[in-house]
Write an enzyme that holds these catalytic residues in place. Structure first.
Site, short mmCIF file in Angstrom:
data_model
loop_
_atom_site.label_atom_id
_atom_site.label_comp_id
_atom_site.label_asym_id
_atom_site.label_seq_id
_atom_site.Cartn_x
_atom_site.Cartn_y
_atom_site.Cartn_z
N ARG A 162 0.84 -1.22 0.00
CA ARG A 162 0.00 0.00 0.00
C ARG A 162 0.87 1.26 0.00
O ARG A 162 0.58 2.24 0.68
CB ARG A 162 -0.93 0.04 1.22
CG ARG A 162 -1.91 -1.09 1.30
CD ARG A 162 -2.96 -1.05 0.17
NE ARG A 162 -3.96 -2.05 0.36
CZ ARG A 162 -3.86 -3.31 -0.07
NH1 ARG A 162 -2.79 -3.71 -0.74
NH2 ARG A 162 -4.83 -4.17 0.16
N SER A 237 -10.69 -0.44 3.59
CA SER A 237 -9.84 -0.57 4.78
C SER A 237 -9.34 0.80 5.21
O SER A 237 -8.75 1.50 4.40
CB SER A 237 -8.63 -1.44 4.47
OG SER A 237 -9.04 -2.66 3.94
N GLU A 333 -4.56 4.04 6.22
CA GLU A 333 -4.32 3.82 4.79
C GLU A 333 -4.96 4.96 3.99
O GLU A 333 -4.44 5.39 2.96
CB GLU A 333 -4.95 2.48 4.38
CG GLU A 333 -4.76 2.14 2.94
CD GLU A 333 -5.48 0.85 2.52
OE1 GLU A 333 -5.31 -0.18 3.18
OE2 GLU A 333 -6.19 0.90 1.51
#
Ligand SMILES: Cc1cc2nc3c(=O)[nH]c(=O)nc-3n(C[C@H](O)[C@H](O)[C@H](O)COP(=O)(O)OP(=O)(O)OC[C@H]3O[C@@H](n4cnc5c(N)ncnc54)[C@H](O)[C@@H]3O)c2cc1C
Length: 337
Positions: A162, A237, A333
């Site tokens: 990520r 998420s 995130e």
């Protein structure tokens, strides 16, 4: 160019904030014009794709540029491979479907991820055992200082979990214009060992799946466990899965026997959803914000009336309780604006 413009329809959290200015760029020329306007008026700018990985905590005092550059081109390479280039404003899932329709393999595990193609390198989007770095060739970017066009290959993008150069030292310095992937035209590499794909295929009586069948399985799993932003605001998420040193993991195992972990050399990746659930957050609602009842890692705008600040504060409370119970600091995130 719009003034005092509501961004509510442009972020999947459905947070009602305003931008001083809002422009849509359908071409590189329009993008440059918008940047010129920003520079002339001394305004900060912000690029927006599908708005599925941002949390606006306040109004944006500047120019929001929504990237709508469209187009897909295909360059055959050899009898097994093809290069496919998609412009930044192409919707990611529609792009995946375009490739599957042509029987190009490599993107099927990434079906149904919201957002646009141009954003996919930002955090090296990934799901079900595939990340874009696995099929990425290069992306074209506009250097925001020089206004020159540059090409970033795999190495230059420095993809991680990520993560990429665009979230690190390249942050705010480039806008991604298009992305090129190398896909297979035959002898596809089928990946079913991750998550519930295998079980989903078995349920449908499929033994040797095609890439289209893998995609269908992924779509069905995602639809069964992730909230649809059209129904309840969310950005997928909210946190990354933390990676901790093996020694710390072993010491946690003594206190929490069932703690899941995925070892990698001398570290272990721990599912953030499990940690959050253990702290009692799964399904919990405070005011307008909640942790999703099926997936604790997803924070939702439960009433549709949450402010970005409320969502941010909720995420801070989760970070604090995970830190207190496990000594692990969760990292967000989602891009906080
Ligand atoms: C229900 C749901 C499920 C999700 N599942 C996954 C998943 O499985 N895997 C995964 O990796 N992600 C997942 N996400 C997160 C999200 O889909 C991805 O991060 C996606 O790539 C975001 O794309 P976007 O166009 O919506 O980005 P935006 O939210 O519009 O932008 C994100 C950031 O990138 C910047 N940006 C946007 N476009 C450009 C550009 N062309 N050049 C430079 N900067 C740019 C923006 O300024 C912002 O900081 C999920 C989100 C939701 C809502």
């Amino acid at each position: 160019m719009h003034e005092n413009f509501s961004l509510k329809p442009y972020n999947t959290f459905g947070v009602d904030v305003k931008a001083n200015y809002f422009a849509e760029a359908n071409t590189v020329e329009e993008l440059k014009e918008a940047l010129h306007f920003s520079k002339e008026n001394n305004l900060p700018w912000l690029f927006l794709g599908g708005g599925s990985n941002v949390l606006f905590t306040c109004d944006f005092n500047g120019l929001v540029i929504k990237l709508n550059l469209k187009g897909i081109s295909v360059q055959p390479q050899n009898e097994n491979e093809v290069l496919v280039t998609a412009k930044a404003g192409e919707n990611w899932h529609e792009f995946v479907m375009f490739c599957l329709d042509k029987n190009f393999g490599g993107l099927e595990n990434l079906s149904l991820i919201p957002g646009n193609v141009g954003t996919s390198p930002m955090q090296n989007i990934g799901a079900y055992g595939t990340e874009i770095k696995d099929i990425f060739v290069n992306c074209t970017v506009l250097n925001l200082e020089t206004l020159e066009i540059e090409t970033f290959d795999l190495e230059k993008c420095r993809f991680g979990y990520r993560d990429s150069i665009f979230k690190q030292e390249g942050k705010g310095k480039y806008v991604i214009l298009d992305v090129t992937f190398k896909l297979t035209t035959q002898n596809h590499y089928i990946k079913t060992e991750y998550g519930a794909i295998q079980a989903e295929l078995e349920n449908s009586g499929i033994e040797n799946p095609t890439i289209q069948e893998v995609s269908k399985a992924v779509i069905s799993i995602r639809q069964s466990k992730l909230p649809d932003p059209k129904e309840v605001g969310n950005a997928g998420s909210f946190f990354k899965n933390p990676t901790i040193p093996s020694a710390q993991f072993e010491s946690l195992q003594q206190r929490f026997e069932n703690i899941p972990g995925y070892p990698n050399e001398d570290s272990v990746k721990v599912p953030a959803g499990w940690l959050i659930e253990q702290c009692g957050w799964k399904g919990k609602q405070i005011g307008n914000v909640a942790s999703h009842k099926l997936q604790a890692l997803v924070i939702v705008n439960a009433t549709g009336k949450a402010t970005g600040k409320e969502i941010y504060d909720f995420s801070t409370e989760i970070i604090n309780s995970v830190k207190e119970k496990f000594g692990i600091e969760l990292e967000r995130e989602v891009n906080i604006i």
